[in-house]
Design a protein around this motif. Structure first.
Motif, PDB file in Angstrom:
ATOM      1  N   MET A   1       0.826  -1.209   0.000  1.00 55.27           N
ATOM      2  CA  MET A   1       0.000   0.000   0.000  1.00 55.27           C
ATOM      3  C   MET A   1       0.864   1.265   0.000  1.00 55.27           C
ATOM      4  O   MET A   1       0.585   2.223  -0.686  1.00 55.27           O
ATOM      5  CB  MET A   1      -0.918   0.005   1.229  1.00 55.27           C
ATOM      6  N   ALA A   2       1.925   1.238   0.792  1.00 57.26           N
ATOM      7  CA  ALA A   2       2.806   2.400   0.857  1.00 57.26           C
ATOM      8  C   ALA A   2       3.488   2.630  -0.486  1.00 57.26           C
ATOM      9  O   ALA A   2       3.661   3.775  -0.926  1.00 57.26           O
ATOM     10  CB  ALA A   2       3.839   2.222   1.958  1.00 57.26           C
ATOM     11  N   ALA A   3       3.864   1.533  -1.159  1.00 54.85           N
ATOM     12  CA  ALA A   3       4.531   1.657  -2.456  1.00 54.85           C
ATOM     13  C   ALA A   3       3.599   2.302  -3.482  1.00 54.85           C
ATOM     14  O   ALA A   3       4.018   3.168  -4.258  1.00 54.85           O
ATOM     15  CB  ALA A   3       4.980   0.285  -2.943  1.00 54.85           C
ATOM     16  N   VAL A   4       2.337   1.895  -3.484  1.00 53.72           N
ATOM     17  CA  VAL A   4       1.346   2.479  -4.403  1.00 53.72           C
ATOM     18  C   VAL A   4       1.154   3.958  -4.089  1.00 53.72           C
ATOM     19  O   VAL A   4       1.086   4.798  -4.998  1.00 53.72           O
ATOM     20  CB  VAL A   4      -0.002   1.733  -4.290  1.00 53.72           C
ATOM     21  N   PHE A   5       1.104   4.282  -2.813  1.00 58.50           N
ATOM     22  CA  PHE A   5       0.898   5.664  -2.380  1.00 58.50           C
ATOM     23  C   PHE A   5       2.011   6.574  -2.894  1.00 58.50           C
ATOM     24  O   PHE A   5       1.753   7.597  -3.541  1.00 58.50           O
ATOM     25  CB  PHE A   5       0.837   5.714  -0.851  1.00 58.50           C
ATOM     26  N   PHE A   6       3.245   6.190  -2.643  1.00 59.30           N
ATOM     27  CA  PHE A   6       4.369   7.049  -3.026  1.00 59.30           C
ATOM     28  C   PHE A   6       4.614   7.041  -4.539  1.00 59.30           C
ATOM     29  O   PHE A   6       5.014   8.055  -5.114  1.00 59.30           O
ATOM     30  CB  PHE A   6       5.631   6.631  -2.267  1.00 59.30           C
ATOM     31  N   THR A   7       4.369   5.902  -5.180  1.00 59.61           N
ATOM     32  CA  THR A   7       4.508   5.844  -6.631  1.00 59.61           C
ATOM     33  C   THR A   7       3.491   6.748  -7.310  1.00 59.61           C
ATOM     34  O   THR A   7       3.806   7.444  -8.292  1.00 59.61           O
ATOM     35  CB  THR A   7       4.325   4.399  -7.139  1.00 59.61           C
ATOM     36  N   SER A   8       2.270   6.758  -6.793  1.00 56.94           N
ATOM     37  CA  SER A   8       1.211   7.594  -7.366  1.00 56.94           C
ATOM     38  C   SER A   8       1.536   9.074  -7.188  1.00 56.94           C
ATOM     39  O   SER A   8       1.312   9.882  -8.095  1.00 56.94           O
ATOM     40  CB  SER A   8      -0.136   7.263  -6.713  1.00 56.94           C
ATOM     41  N   ILE A   9       2.067   9.434  -6.028  1.00 64.61           N
ATOM     42  CA  ILE A   9       2.460  10.828  -5.794  1.00 64.61           C
ATOM     43  C   ILE A   9       3.562  11.233  -6.758  1.00 64.61           C
ATOM     44  O   ILE A   9       3.514  12.313  -7.368  1.00 64.61           O
ATOM     45  CB  ILE A   9       2.934  11.020  -4.340  1.00 64.61           C
ATOM     46  N   ALA A  10       4.556  10.367  -6.928  1.00 66.48           N
ATOM     47  CA  ALA A  10       5.665  10.673  -7.831  1.00 66.48           C
ATOM     48  C   ALA A  10       5.172  10.812  -9.271  1.00 66.48           C
ATOM     49  O   ALA A  10       5.602  11.716 -10.003  1.00 66.48           O
ATOM     50  CB  ALA A  10       6.723   9.578  -7.744  1.00 66.48           C
ATOM     51  N   ALA A  11       4.262   9.920  -9.690  1.00 67.53           N
ATOM     52  CA  ALA A  11       3.721   9.985 -11.051  1.00 67.53           C
ATOM     53  C   ALA A  11       2.944  11.273 -11.269  1.00 67.53           C
ATOM     54  O   ALA A  11       3.060  11.914 -12.323  1.00 67.53           O
ATOM     55  CB  ALA A  11       2.826   8.772 -11.312  1.00 67.53           C
ATOM     56  N   PHE A  12       2.170  11.676 -10.279  1.00 67.43           N
ATOM     57  CA  PHE A  12       1.369  12.900 -10.404  1.00 67.43           C
ATOM     58  C   PHE A  12       2.264  14.131 -10.485  1.00 67.43           C
ATOM     59  O   PHE A  12       2.091  14.983 -11.366  1.00 67.43           O
ATOM     60  CB  PHE A  12       0.404  13.019  -9.225  1.00 67.43           C
ATOM     61  N   ILE A  13       3.209  14.247  -9.558  1.00 69.79           N
ATOM     62  CA  ILE A  13       4.069  15.428  -9.519  1.00 69.79           C
ATOM     63  C   ILE A  13       4.892  15.549 -10.797  1.00 69.79           C
ATOM     64  O   ILE A  13       5.011  16.640 -11.378  1.00 69.79           O
ATOM     65  CB  ILE A  13       4.995  15.378  -8.284  1.00 69.79           C
ATOM     66  N   SER A  14       5.443  14.438 -11.252  1.00 65.91           N
ATOM     67  CA  SER A  14       6.323  14.485 -12.418  1.00 65.91           C
ATOM     68  C   SER A  14       5.598  14.900 -13.690  1.00 65.91           C
ATOM     69  O   SER A  14       6.219  15.417 -14.618  1.00 65.91           O
ATOM     70  CB  SER A  14       6.982  13.121 -12.624  1.00 65.91           C
ATOM     71  N   THR A  15       4.284  14.711 -13.735  1.00 69.50           N
ATOM     72  CA  THR A  15       3.530  15.026 -14.958  1.00 69.50           C
ATOM     73  C   THR A  15       2.676  16.284 -14.838  1.00 69.50           C
ATOM     74  O   THR A  15       2.031  16.681 -15.818  1.00 69.50           O
ATOM     75  CB  THR A  15       2.605  13.848 -15.336  1.00 69.50           C
TER      76      THR A  15
END
Length: 214
Positions: A1-15
């Protein structure tokens, strides 16, 4: 769950870093609470459409190929051209009024200022904001599809919740910047230049990427 959370944040910010600039511009022009809510609604609609297309892509259903999404670059380009034409039209009308009657110069100037204050600059409406967000979303889809492809239904729901949270944060940042006294005053003073320039430049950049122009 934590991996999905941080990956989603990184994907959003980067785009979505460039969305901060557009949101700042939109919020600076928004008239009151109603205008701000239109910007927020438009941003959520645009991000929702990008997420939906990305989910379809992740499921193997390429409803709209990514290269065609880039053609939405015509939207900000046309909005920028229209903003410039509206400004030129208002300026010409003001000049004609000044020449026709010096006596009515004050009243005409007040009327012109009142019209500028009450009219909405292109891009403030919810649909316009949504279209600009989608037009700038070619990179988003390219990043989100591979990210979503490895998610289960529960992880996908978590990612979408993170995106909704980040969209709210982005709107808050754009609102704060757009209503900062110094920033807002500058945008209001030069919006007749900034709005056409930024929207047109965004449209050209999106189209160039879509058409693979170096």
């Amino acid at each position: 769950m934590a991996a999905v959370f941080f990956t989603s944040i990184a994907a959003f910010i980067s785009t979505n870093l460039d969305d901060i600039l557009m949101l700042t511009l939109f919020f600076a022009q928004a008239k009151g609470r109603k205008g701000a809510l239109k910007v927020v609604a438009g941003q959520y609609i645009g991000m929702g459409c990008l997420a939906a297309l990305s989910i379809l892509g992740a499921l193997g259903t390429q409803l709209v190929p990514q290269r065609y999404v880039g053609l939405l670059g015509f939207v900000p380009l046309c909005l920028g051209i229209k903003a410039w034409m509206d400004y030129r039209s208002q300026r010409d009308q003001s000049s004609q009024s000044d020449r026709s009657s010096r006596k009515d110069q004050s009243s005409q100037g007040n009327k012109s200022r009142q019209e500028e204050e009450t009219s909405e600059t292109p891009g403030i409406g919810s649909i316009s904001v949504a279209l600009v967000t989608m037009a700038n979303g070619g990179d988003n889809i390219g990043v989100y599809i591979p990210v979503f492809s490895g998610y289960s239904a529960g992880e996908l729901a978590e990612a979408l919740a993170v995106f909704a949270m980040m969209t709210a944060l982005w709107c808050r940042l754009g609102y704060s910047l757009g209503n900062h006294p110094g920033i807002k005053e500058k945008i209001e003073r030069y919006q007749h230049i900034l709005v056409p320039l930024i929207l047109s430049a965004l449209g050209v950049i999106i189209l160039a990427k879509s058409l693979k122009i170096p």
